[in-house]
Scaffold this motif. Structure first.
Motif, PDB file in Angstrom:
ATOM      1  N   HIS A  68       0.994  -0.928  -0.018  1.00  0.00           N
ATOM      2  CA  HIS A  68       0.246   0.003   0.319  1.00  0.00           C
ATOM      3  C   HIS A  68       0.928   1.690   0.194  1.00  0.00           C
ATOM      4  N   ILE A  70       2.908   5.090  -1.036  1.00  0.00           N
ATOM      5  CA  ILE A  70       2.345   6.450  -0.886  1.00  0.00           C
ATOM      6  C   ILE A  70       1.479   6.233  -2.059  1.00  0.00           C
ATOM      7  N   PRO A  76       5.589   2.711  -9.900  1.00  0.00           N
ATOM      8  CA  PRO A  76       6.723   2.446 -10.102  1.00  0.00           C
ATOM      9  C   PRO A  76       7.072   1.427  -9.174  1.00  0.00           C
ATOM     10  N   ALA A  77       6.617   1.309  -7.309  1.00  0.00           N
ATOM     11  CA  ALA A  77       7.112   0.395  -7.122  1.00  0.00           C
ATOM     12  C   ALA A  77       6.881  -0.904  -7.421  1.00  0.00           C
TER      13      ALA A  77
ATOM     14  N   ALA B 256      14.144   5.610 -14.780  1.00  0.00           N
ATOM     15  CA  ALA B 256      13.010   6.064 -14.033  1.00  0.00           C
ATOM     16  C   ALA B 256      12.919   7.119 -14.975  1.00  0.00           C
ATOM     17  N   GLU B 257      11.625   8.083 -15.168  1.00  0.00           N
ATOM     18  CA  GLU B 257      10.916   9.232 -15.466  1.00  0.00           C
ATOM     19  C   GLU B 257      11.238  10.221 -14.654  1.00  0.00           C
ATOM     20  N   ASP B 258      11.380   9.734 -13.385  1.00  0.00           N
ATOM     21  CA  ASP B 258      11.613  11.479 -12.736  1.00  0.00           C
ATOM     22  C   ASP B 258      12.305  10.548 -11.352  1.00  0.00           C
ATOM     23  N   LEU B 260      11.178  11.063  -8.369  1.00  0.00           N
ATOM     24  CA  LEU B 260      10.028  10.143  -8.007  1.00  0.00           C
ATOM     25  C   LEU B 260       9.313   9.079  -7.786  1.00  0.00           C
ATOM     26  N   ALA B 261       9.740   8.184  -9.635  1.00  0.00           N
ATOM     27  CA  ALA B 261       9.581   6.992  -9.624  1.00  0.00           C
ATOM     28  C   ALA B 261      11.169   6.250  -9.380  1.00  0.00           C
ATOM     29  N   ASN B 264      10.688   5.331  -5.755  1.00  0.00           N
ATOM     30  CA  ASN B 264       9.806   3.800  -5.500  1.00  0.00           C
ATOM     31  C   ASN B 264       9.666   2.874  -5.976  1.00  0.00           C
ATOM     32  N   MET B 265      10.336   2.894  -7.375  1.00  0.00           N
ATOM     33  CA  MET B 265      11.114   1.783  -7.467  1.00  0.00           C
ATOM     34  C   MET B 265      11.803   1.242  -6.562  1.00  0.00           C
ATOM     35  N   ILE B 267      11.978   0.696  -3.932  1.00  0.00           N
ATOM     36  CA  ILE B 267      11.089   0.948  -2.718  1.00  0.00           C
ATOM     37  C   ILE B 267      10.498  -0.537  -3.306  1.00  0.00           C
ATOM     38  N   GLY B 268       9.942  -1.055  -3.849  1.00  0.00           N
ATOM     39  CA  GLY B 268       9.528  -1.381  -4.740  1.00  0.00           C
ATOM     40  C   GLY B 268      10.203  -2.973  -4.746  1.00  0.00           C
ATOM     41  N   PHE B 271      11.441  -4.467  -1.484  1.00  0.00           N
ATOM     42  CA  PHE B 271      10.210  -5.740  -1.081  1.00  0.00           C
ATOM     43  C   PHE B 271      10.503  -7.205  -1.385  1.00  0.00           C
ATOM     44  N   GLU B 290       8.559  12.727   0.216  1.00  0.00           N
ATOM     45  CA  GLU B 290       7.645  11.625   0.330  1.00  0.00           C
ATOM     46  C   GLU B 290       8.393   9.905   0.371  1.00  0.00           C
ATOM     47  N   ALA B 291       8.454   9.471  -0.390  1.00  0.00           N
ATOM     48  CA  ALA B 291       8.842   7.693  -0.489  1.00  0.00           C
ATOM     49  C   ALA B 291      10.219   7.887   0.458  1.00  0.00           C
ATOM     50  N   TYR B 294       8.505   7.029   3.454  1.00  0.00           N
ATOM     51  CA  TYR B 294       7.652   5.814   3.503  1.00  0.00           C
ATOM     52  C   TYR B 294       9.135   4.183   3.466  1.00  0.00           C
ATOM     53  N   LEU B 432       2.107  -4.352   3.055  1.00  0.00           N
ATOM     54  CA  LEU B 432       3.501  -3.325   3.822  1.00  0.00           C
ATOM     55  C   LEU B 432       2.655  -1.895   3.551  1.00  0.00           C
ATOM     56  N   VAL B 433       2.792  -1.293   4.685  1.00  0.00           N
ATOM     57  CA  VAL B 433       1.501   0.033   4.649  1.00  0.00           C
ATOM     58  C   VAL B 433       2.230   0.726   5.361  1.00  0.00           C
TER      59      VAL B 433
END
Lengths: 291, 595
Positions: A68, A70, A76-77, B256-258, B260-261, B264-265, B267-268, B271, B290-291, B294, B432-433
């Motif tokens: 879950h 942001i 992207p994740a 990545a495209e930016d 932010l991506a 977050n990539m 992080i995925g 995981f 922000e990420a 997270y 995951l949250v």
């Protein structure tokens, strides 16, 4: 319950959804969990990833692995996870604010990369979790908390956008027709590449305009007419149709290599299963470059 | 020839327009001197300009190890007039200027050239280059190199080898360069002095590498499996080096495209069980805020490289600053534990990257490697690093054990560290949250929000996350003294300024009646409080040197160690600090006015 019955509900989570009674999202949730079971997927081999919004609680109501994320960053994740372990089945689920607003850039780029995942957007044309502001897909004229004199921006067209971005499976479903939704999800799960489903999923609390009834009077299935889903031009023309009649079904489907088949590393190995470090590599082949 | 001059160190600068091939020539020169056993240290002076403008490559060659550079020049290669305008005053008396007579008129400098007894070699580099190959003006560099080799009686054959390796895939270009080198070498420089670099005694098989490449290599050795990055100066060469080696190293490298991506990539990917990293600089790091929170909230290990440039906003993209420290400590809203390591030199770029990955996995936190333009883009020759390093992946749950019979992702434990499991591990499925959650990672933000049981869990979870970094403190390294521990004066620094500071300490010890030392930090956050106190207590008089306006590290020491510095100097123009600049700043302080 006997074994067969247990097998049928194996994707159902222990936690009860907190969506409003009658929310369109229930339709997609039940369709998804049942199709995953029917197709023989296992919860521990499946990962459901979402962003932020009412619909993004979706993974919590299943028994699969999940992230879950942001707001707006589910794709992207999913991309990172998929690339390091393409053997997992990944479904990304979110809402229109998450996918067509804050995260729309990732939507376009993930589509053009053709990664082998399913992306389902529960599109209710309103921000529900923040109690009723307009969304990027809100209908023009819709009076919402943030548009007291009606929405004056044109809504995004997710189908055209996905087609333009190069998605290789583009469909629209309606959560009032779960049988058809199951068909679309099954086709999306079986498609090799980026599968996108825009799911018309009415918000019974904040969207009094685009209701179940409103959609029921308008939707029809592309599968019921003579439509060639392999033709991109036809898909584009059909994607522009919205109003008295709203097409649902598969707009476009094609097969091209997926990113895990072209990436110089992922195409040969699942990296999370590989040994860590550079011990196996000839030192000279690394250091000679620096001499 | 009458006189002979032997140089223990040659400081040289190569200046021209962007696109003139200065950086690649600079690198070839470093590889050349490296192959002769000398110590080399290089730093580029770049602009956000692809062609034209004014750029330079600064290089120092020495018979002993060096970790700094000086403004004063023994040799200036002026490929254009602007190079003379900007750098002429730095040329030492008896120095050398090699210039391109086709485009550089030296008339206005003639008096000063005579006064400073500068040896001027002015030759038609463009014409000569054109004569070899009409389109390859870059050959001017190679001709100038030939002149330089001759001036310092350096072996030309060794440079042939460097060129052969560089242009192994293009025999024509190799031929042009060999011709160009010979033209320069044969040029009559009319010098009346014989110049020589002192004898080298270094290893002949060192490597010439920059800070970013060392970070990339450290990551690869640590088992990096996924890098997602968006190009930005000065972090891009991490992406390009790893992209070039992706297949060989078995690392998935994606643009990545930016930013932010990108974060977050990773992080995925983390995981999923992969060691994952991204790298950027100020503007991109700000987007990641922000990420980053997270990752901390969800206890997902990631490594983020911030190669600092001068900010805020676009700032000066191609210059250095140490002004991101406080924003790295508080990157993201709320309170989220993390660790920050700032390498002090190229060697530490490797060591601390290895440490960053182990700390990230062991404590399940995001870790920041804080480099900067001066370190990331700096090149130096060092011995091959040992790639066989210790990897610690922390608590990984694979099946029920006596300690963890049932998998609970955020199980409360003694040290705050819970087991991690990766899909498709059976019986460990969890979500995951980023919302506050219970031990089983169920969200507390929905129907359970505000209920008394959730209050308790919330407080315990905050405690758990911070308990981990308390434990982490035990394995952090404290600051290091350079010079004697009981010196009269201590210069405090952190990160990449260490080399210049230590050289300043050496010079101050020689030139003043006081004794000097330095105290440098690399494990910045959390601050290893005990180890830091022990060292700070030994200081008699401290001068903080950091490259920011708001005394950021000083603030940290005050806040966490309750310790105040006596004085401070700073250097904010963006250029890499030199020992003499540091000394000059010290003597501008009120306390030293009369010295």
């Amino acid at each position: 319950m006997n074994k067969d019955e247990l097998e049928k509900i194996k994707f159902k989570g222990d936690v009860k959804p907190n969506w409003c009674p009658g929310c369109g999202d229930y339709g997609l949730l039940s369709a998804t969990t049942s199709v995953l079971s029917d197709l023989g997927y296992q919860p521990n081999e499946t990962v459901i990833i979402s962003g932020i919004g009412c619909s993004s609680s979706f993974p919590h109501w299943t028994s699969a692995y999940g992230i879950h994320m942001i707001h707006g960053r589910a794709l992207p994740a999913a991309y990172g996870l998929h690339m390091v372990n393409p053997s997992l089945k990944i479904i990304v689920a979110g809402g229109d604010g998450d996918g067509y607003g804050i995260g729309v850039g990732h939507f376009i780029h993930t589509a053009r990369r053709n990664i082998n995942i399913v992306y389902m957007v529960m599109n209710n044309q309103i921000y529900g979790l923040t109690l009723g502001q307009s969304s990027p897909s809100s209908q023009q004229g819709h009076i919402t908390l943030t548009t007291p004199s009606g929405v004056d921006e044109r809504p995004i067209n997710p189908i055209s956008l996905a087609l333009g971005a190069g998605a290789t499976f583009v469909a629209r479903g309606f959560s009032g027709d779960t049988k058809h939704l199951r068909y679309l999800i099954e086709r999306a799960l079986n498609h090799k590449g980026f599968s996108f489903i825009d799911v018309l999923s009415p918000c019974v609390t904040f969207n009094k305009l685009n209701t179940f009834q409103w959609f029921k009077q308008r939707v029809y299935k592309l599968e019921d007419i003579n439509f060639d889903k392999s033709n991109l031009s036809d898909a584009f023309s059909r994607s522009l149709e919205w109003g008295e009649k709203i097409p649902t079904g598969i707009f476009y489907e094609t097969t091209i290599p997926t990113l895990d088949e072209t990436d110089p590393v992922a195409r040969n190995k699942i990296v999370v299963k590989e040994k860590l470090g550079l011990d196996n590599i000839d030192r000279n082949s690394i250091f000679d470059y620096f001499r | 020839m009458v006189n002979e001059i032997s140089y223990p160190l040659i400081s040289l600068k190569w200046g021209g327009a962007a696109g003139d091939g200065l950086q690649s020539t600079g690198l070839l020169m470093q590889k050349y001197f490296n192959s002769l056993g000398y110590s080399v240290f290089g730093i580029p002076g770049t602009q956000s300009t692809i062609r034209g403008g004014h750029v330079w490559q600064h290089l120092q060659v020495a018979i002993t190890r060096i970790d700094h550079f000086d403004e004063e020049l023994d040799v200036l290669f002026a490929l254009n007039k602007q190079t003379l305008d900007v750098h002429f005053n730095n040329v030492k008396n008896n120095g050398i200027i090699i210039t391109n007579s086709d485009i550089v008129n030296t008339d206005e400098f003639n008096i000063k050239i005579v006064e400073k007894e500068i040896h001027l070699v002015s030759l038609p580099l463009t014409t000569n280059a054109r004569n070899i190959e009409s389109r390859s003006l870059i050959l001017a560099n190679t001709i100038a190199m030939g002149v330089f080799l001759k001036l310092f009686n350096l072996p030309i054959e060794q440079y042939h080898e460097i060129l052969k390796k560089r242009f192994a895939k293009n025999s024509k270009i190799l031929e042009y360069n060999l011709t160009a080198l010979q033209i320069g070498f044969n040029y009559n420089t009319e010098q009346d002095v014989s110049r020589r670099l002192g004898p080298s005694n270094g290893k002949l098989d060192n490597i010439v590498i920059n800070g970013n490449q060392m970070i990339a290599l450290g990551a690869a050795a640590s088992g990096l499996k996924f890098l997602a990055q968006y190009p930005i100066t000065p972090a891009s060469s991490i992406l390009t080096y790893l992209a070039m080696n992706a297949a060989k190293f078995g690392i998935i490298v994606r643009q990545a495209e930016d930013e932010l991506a990108a974060i977050n990539m990773i992080i995925g990917a983390s995981f999923g069980g992969a060691r994952a990293m991204t790298a950027s600089s100020g503007p991109g790091i700000s987007l990641m805020a922000e990420a980053f929170g997270y990752a901390s909230m969800t206890e997902t290990p990631i490594v983020v490289v911030n190669s600092m440039r001068a900010g805020p906003s676009t700032g000066i993209p191609t210059k250095m600053e140490q002004a991101d420290l406080l924003s790295m400590i508080s990157l993201s809203h709320g309170e989220s534990p993390r660790a920050i390591f700032a390498p002090r030199n190229i060697e530490e770029c490797f060591e601390l990257t290895v440490k960053a990955f182990n700390v990230a996995d062991k404590y399940q936190i995001p870790v920041i490697i804080l480099s900067d333009f001066a370190l990331s883009e700096q090149t130096k020759n060092i011995p091959e690093v040992d790639l066989n390093i210790k990897i610690n992946r922390g608590k990984i749950w694979q099946k029920p054990s006596s300690e963890f019979p049932k998998f609970k992702r955020f199980q409360f434990t003694e040290d705050g560290i819970s087991p991690r499991a990766f899909p498709p591990t059976p019986e460990a499925n969890y979500i995951l949250v980023g919302a506050e959650h219970d031990e089983e990672s169920h969200s507390l933000s929905g129907n359970r929000c505000g209920l008394p049981n959730s209050w308790t869990i919330r407080e315990k979870m905050i405690e758990k996350r911070f308990k981990k970094v308390k434990k982490l403190e035990e394995e952090l390294d404290g600051p290091e003294f350079y010079g004697s521990n009981d010196a009269d004066y201590t210069i405090i620094c952190w990160g990449s300024t260490q080399g210049a500071v230590n050289e300043a300490v050496d010079r101050l010890n020689k030139s003043t009646k006081y004794s000097w030392n330095s105290l440098s930090f690399s494990n910045l956050f959390p601050i290893p409080i005990q180890l830091t106190k022990e060292k700070l207590q030994q200081i008699k008089y401290s001068i903080m040197f950091e490259i920011n306006y708001t005394n950021q590290f000083e603030q940290l020491l005050y806040l966490y160690v309750d310790w105040k510095v006596n004085n401070r100097i700073k250097h904010l123009n963006g250029e890499t600090s030199t020992p003499n600049l540091i000394i000059k700043k010290i003597f501008q302080l009120e306390e030293f006015k009369n010295e």
